[in-house]
Design a protein around this motif. Structure first.
Motif, PDB file in Angstrom:
ATOM      1  N   LEU A  39       0.814  -1.204   0.000  1.00 45.17           N
ATOM      2  CA  LEU A  39       0.000   0.000   0.000  1.00 45.17           C
ATOM      3  C   LEU A  39       0.851   1.259   0.000  1.00 45.17           C
ATOM      4  O   LEU A  39       0.404   2.324  -0.424  1.00 45.17           O
ATOM      5  CB  LEU A  39      -0.940   0.007   1.209  1.00 45.17           C
ATOM      6  N   GLU A  40       2.091   1.138   0.488  1.00 40.18           N
ATOM      7  CA  GLU A  40       2.977   2.287   0.558  1.00 40.18           C
ATOM      8  C   GLU A  40       3.921   2.362  -0.640  1.00 40.18           C
ATOM      9  O   GLU A  40       4.242   3.449  -1.109  1.00 40.18           O
ATOM     10  CB  GLU A  40       3.799   2.250   1.852  1.00 40.18           C
ATOM     11  N   GLN A  41       4.354   1.201  -1.139  1.00 39.24           N
ATOM     12  CA  GLN A  41       5.400   1.205  -2.152  1.00 39.24           C
ATOM     13  C   GLN A  41       4.886   1.142  -3.577  1.00 39.24           C
ATOM     14  O   GLN A  41       5.626   1.433  -4.515  1.00 39.24           O
ATOM     15  CB  GLN A  41       6.365   0.040  -1.905  1.00 39.24           C
ATOM     16  N   TYR A  42       3.612   0.761  -3.795  1.00 41.64           N
ATOM     17  CA  TYR A  42       3.086   0.615  -5.149  1.00 41.64           C
ATOM     18  C   TYR A  42       2.170   1.776  -5.516  1.00 41.64           C
ATOM     19  O   TYR A  42       1.445   2.314  -4.673  1.00 41.64           O
ATOM     20  CB  TYR A  42       2.302  -0.690  -5.300  1.00 41.64           C
ATOM     21  N   THR A  43       2.191   2.131  -6.792  1.00 41.08           N
ATOM     22  CA  THR A  43       1.243   3.104  -7.314  1.00 41.08           C
ATOM     23  C   THR A  43      -0.117   2.430  -7.516  1.00 41.08           C
ATOM     24  O   THR A  43      -0.247   1.209  -7.398  1.00 41.08           O
ATOM     25  CB  THR A  43       1.732   3.668  -8.648  1.00 41.08           C
ATOM     26  N   SER A  44      -1.130   3.219  -7.842  1.00 40.71           N
ATOM     27  CA  SER A  44      -2.467   2.665  -8.072  1.00 40.71           C
ATOM     28  C   SER A  44      -2.449   1.664  -9.219  1.00 40.71           C
ATOM     29  O   SER A  44      -3.073   0.600  -9.145  1.00 40.71           O
ATOM     30  CB  SER A  44      -3.460   3.793  -8.366  1.00 40.71           C
ATOM     31  N   GLU A  45      -1.735   1.985 -10.296  1.00 41.56           N
ATOM     32  CA  GLU A  45      -1.667   1.082 -11.435  1.00 41.56           C
ATOM     33  C   GLU A  45      -0.994  -0.232 -11.062  1.00 41.56           C
ATOM     34  O   GLU A  45      -1.419  -1.314 -11.496  1.00 41.56           O
ATOM     35  CB  GLU A  45      -0.913   1.746 -12.601  1.00 41.56           C
ATOM     36  N   GLU A  46       0.055  -0.152 -10.251  1.00 38.18           N
ATOM     37  CA  GLU A  46       0.756  -1.370  -9.833  1.00 38.18           C
ATOM     38  C   GLU A  46      -0.105  -2.216  -8.906  1.00 38.18           C
ATOM     39  O   GLU A  46      -0.042  -3.450  -8.954  1.00 38.18           O
ATOM     40  CB  GLU A  46       2.076  -0.988  -9.151  1.00 38.18           C
ATOM     41  N   LEU A  47      -0.929  -1.576  -8.073  1.00 37.29           N
ATOM     42  CA  LEU A  47      -1.843  -2.328  -7.213  1.00 37.29           C
ATOM     43  C   LEU A  47      -2.875  -3.075  -8.047  1.00 37.29           C
ATOM     44  O   LEU A  47      -3.168  -4.239  -7.793  1.00 37.29           O
ATOM     45  CB  LEU A  47      -2.543  -1.381  -6.229  1.00 37.29           C
ATOM     46  N   TYR A  48      -3.429  -2.403  -9.056  1.00 34.98           N
ATOM     47  CA  TYR A  48      -4.400  -3.061  -9.930  1.00 34.98           C
ATOM     48  C   TYR A  48      -3.770  -4.249 -10.647  1.00 34.98           C
ATOM     49  O   TYR A  48      -4.385  -5.313 -10.800  1.00 34.98           O
ATOM     50  CB  TYR A  48      -4.945  -2.071 -10.955  1.00 34.98           C
ATOM     51  N   ALA A  49      -2.531  -4.090 -11.099  1.00 36.21           N
ATOM     52  CA  ALA A  49      -1.872  -5.161 -11.841  1.00 36.21           C
ATOM     53  C   ALA A  49      -1.574  -6.372 -10.965  1.00 36.21           C
ATOM     54  O   ALA A  49      -1.640  -7.506 -11.426  1.00 36.21           O
ATOM     55  CB  ALA A  49      -0.572  -4.635 -12.457  1.00 36.21           C
ATOM     56  N   GLY A  54      -7.925  -1.654  -6.227  1.00 35.25           N
ATOM     57  CA  GLY A  54      -7.216  -0.428  -5.897  1.00 35.25           C
ATOM     58  C   GLY A  54      -7.049  -0.180  -4.408  1.00 35.25           C
ATOM     59  O   GLY A  54      -7.535  -0.934  -3.559  1.00 35.25           O
ATOM     60  N   ARG A  55      -6.379   0.912  -4.081  1.00 33.13           N
ATOM     61  CA  ARG A  55      -6.028   1.224  -2.692  1.00 33.13           C
ATOM     62  C   ARG A  55      -7.268   1.442  -1.827  1.00 33.13           C
ATOM     63  O   ARG A  55      -7.393   0.864  -0.748  1.00 33.13           O
ATOM     64  CB  ARG A  55      -5.115   2.455  -2.660  1.00 33.13           C
ATOM     65  N   ASP A  56      -8.197   2.269  -2.293  1.00 32.46           N
ATOM     66  CA  ASP A  56      -9.409   2.526  -1.507  1.00 32.46           C
ATOM     67  C   ASP A  56     -10.257   1.270  -1.356  1.00 32.46           C
ATOM     68  O   ASP A  56     -10.893   1.060  -0.319  1.00 32.46           O
ATOM     69  CB  ASP A  56     -10.233   3.634  -2.165  1.00 32.46           C
ATOM     70  N   ASP A  57     -10.269   0.440  -2.403  1.00 30.22           N
ATOM     71  CA  ASP A  57     -11.053  -0.790  -2.343  1.00 30.22           C
ATOM     72  C   ASP A  57     -10.444  -1.786  -1.352  1.00 30.22           C
ATOM     73  O   ASP A  57     -11.168  -2.501  -0.658  1.00 30.22           O
ATOM     74  CB  ASP A  57     -11.136  -1.432  -3.734  1.00 30.22           C
ATOM     75  N   ILE A  58      -9.134  -1.829  -1.267  1.00 32.24           N
ATOM     76  CA  ILE A  58      -8.463  -2.711  -0.305  1.00 32.24           C
ATOM     77  C   ILE A  58      -8.810  -2.276   1.120  1.00 32.24           C
ATOM     78  O   ILE A  58      -9.096  -3.114   1.991  1.00 32.24           O
ATOM     79  CB  ILE A  58      -6.935  -2.693  -0.531  1.00 32.24           C
ATOM     80  N   LYS A  59      -8.808  -0.971   1.364  1.00 27.54           N
ATOM     81  CA  LYS A  59      -9.166  -0.475   2.694  1.00 27.54           C
ATOM     82  C   LYS A  59     -10.624  -0.784   3.016  1.00 27.54           C
ATOM     83  O   LYS A  59     -10.963  -1.095   4.161  1.00 27.54           O
ATOM     84  CB  LYS A  59      -8.899   1.029   2.766  1.00 27.54           C
ATOM     85  N   TYR A  60     -11.494  -0.694   1.999  1.00 29.93           N
ATOM     86  CA  TYR A  60     -12.913  -1.014   2.194  1.00 29.93           C
ATOM     87  C   TYR A  60     -13.084  -2.486   2.583  1.00 29.93           C
ATOM     88  O   TYR A  60     -13.829  -2.820   3.518  1.00 29.93           O
ATOM     89  CB  TYR A  60     -13.670  -0.701   0.913  1.00 29.93           C
ATOM     90  N   ILE A  61     -12.369  -3.376   1.885  1.00 33.61           N
ATOM     91  CA  ILE A  61     -12.451  -4.812   2.186  1.00 33.61           C
ATOM     92  C   ILE A  61     -11.876  -5.097   3.574  1.00 33.61           C
ATOM     93  O   ILE A  61     -12.423  -5.905   4.338  1.00 33.61           O
ATOM     94  CB  ILE A  61     -11.707  -5.621   1.110  1.00 33.61           C
ATOM     95  N   ALA A  62     -10.782  -4.432   3.921  1.00 27.97           N
ATOM     96  CA  ALA A  62     -10.180  -4.636   5.240  1.00 27.97           C
ATOM     97  C   ALA A  62     -11.155  -4.259   6.352  1.00 27.97           C
ATOM     98  O   ALA A  62     -11.250  -4.951   7.374  1.00 27.97           O
ATOM     99  CB  ALA A  62      -8.890  -3.827   5.354  1.00 27.97           C
ATOM    100  N   ASP A  63     -11.903  -3.190   6.152  1.00 29.65           N
ATOM    101  CA  ASP A  63     -12.886  -2.784   7.165  1.00 29.65           C
ATOM    102  C   ASP A  63     -14.017  -3.807   7.284  1.00 29.65           C
ATOM    103  O   ASP A  63     -14.564  -4.009   8.374  1.00 29.65           O
ATOM    104  CB  ASP A  63     -13.467  -1.412   6.816  1.00 29.65           C
TER     105      ASP A  63
END
Length: 350
Positions: A39-49, A54-63
């Motif tokens: 979450l800190e080292q990757y860009t949004s595109e790298e997270l999707y790949a 994406g970043r916000d979606d990962i936080k939503y799932i974590a909650d």
């Protein structure tokens, strides 16, 4: 020196050596591997790949799963909920070996196995929250979107089965062998025009016919006793019912030919849904686990698919996983039956 004196002296020297070694013993401090911080080292595109999300979606799932997966303390450097989500999402997205995931995320293979299983159970427990058949106030919009696809009126869903390849089970292995001779779990899905899964059956071996899975479902009993305000589209493997429309076996009139064409264009929504789901979660192309664990993993992917679709998560174009293994249409279990409903639709609309 007497023998007695010699033995006492020897014993003293021996015990001194033991005490000396004991005092010099040093306990090695436990070294914890540094966990990756995507979450800190990757860009949004790298997270999707890498995670298909994406970043916000990962936080939503974590909650969503935090009440189940949150550790009470940080003892033994316990993984945070976000780290557990990332490990599981990485597995769902690529479906590779646990060891590879562990090396990539900076954890042990056993940790990956435990996290993926726990995460799958936590997500699977949310199935009723994210998968539901259209209610009365939702049917009008559902019908409109289906009609825009292929001019098929009054459609509230499309139904089909898809197979997930698993390793040979330890028990009742023969039940999971499908017509291709491979070990599969047969999953039945109902979807809408937006590629949202509205009903699912995840437990049946690959040898079970699609029509039997439908007949054993609570959805079947509900729609049989309380006919819905609309129809569901299925292929020829399913029976023709007042609320379930299948294509004509042979088009004897231009009207029937137009009906079949419209039916095909509209029902392709469920086929696209199956393709998108297996492309987004490559693990569904082959699960190296036993059936019970496989079913939990599949349920987790179904929940994640609906979350991703509703939150408009893009599907990565740089897809490097295997193409989904398309199962041939199952042969009909029932004799052709045109039925009054099918004729009425043809007469009134085609």
């Amino acid at each position: 020196m007497s023998l007695h004196t010699f033995l006492l002296a020897y014993r003293g020297i021996h015990m001194a050596g033991i005490v000396h070694r004991y005092r010099r013993r040093r306990y090695r401090q436990r070294v914890h591997a540094e966990h990756a911080k995507p979450l800190e080292q990757y860009t949004s595109e790298e997270l999707y790949a890498r995670f298909r999300i994406g970043r916000d979606d990962i936080k939503y799932i974590a909650d969503l799963v935090r009440p189940t997966l949150q550790h009470q303390t940080k003892r033994s450097h316990a993984l945070s909920v976000e780290e557990q989500c990332l490990i599981a999402l990485r597995f769902y997205a690529c479906g590779t070996f646990y060891q590879v995931i562990g090396d990539n995320m900076g954890v042990r293979k056993a940790t990956v196995s435990n996290v993926v299983k726990a995460m799958s159970v936590a997500l699977g427990s949310l199935i009723n929250q994210f998968v539901s058949f259209p209610k009365d106030d939702q049917t009008a919009q559902t019908k409109h979107k289906f009609f825009q696809m292929g001019n098929m009126p009054s459609t509230i869903g499309a139904i089909d089965c898809t197979h997930v390849h698993i390793q040979a089970p330890c028990e009742r292995e023969w039940e999971y062998v499908n017509r291709k001779g491979r070990h599969r779990i047969n999953i039945q899905l109902v979807g809408n025009a937006d590629l949202i899964i509205t009903n699912c059956a995840v437990k049946w071996p690959g040898s079970v016919h699609d029509a039997r899975i439908l007949r054993e479902r609570a959805l079947y009993r509900e729609l049989q006793s309380h006919r819905p305000n609309g129809i569901v589209l299925g292929d020829r493997a399913y029976p023709l019912l007042p609320w379930l429309m299948t294509p004509f076996p042979v088009s004897n009139t231009p009207e029937q030919a137009r009906f079949n064409s419209s039916h095909c264009k509209t029902r392709c929504a469920i086929e696209r849904l199956n393709g998108v789901q297996k492309r987004r979660f490559v693990c569904l192309n082959y699960l190296r686990v036993q059936p019970k664990v496989a079913c939990n993993l599949i349920l987790a992917c179904i929940v994640l698919h609906n979350i991703s679709t509703r939150r408009h998560v893009p599907l990565d174009d740089n897809f490097d996983g295997p193409e989904p293994d398309v199962e041939p249409e199952q042969p009909p279990m029932f004799l052709p039956n045109d039925g009054h409903t099918g004729h009425a639709i043809v007469r009134n609309y085609f």
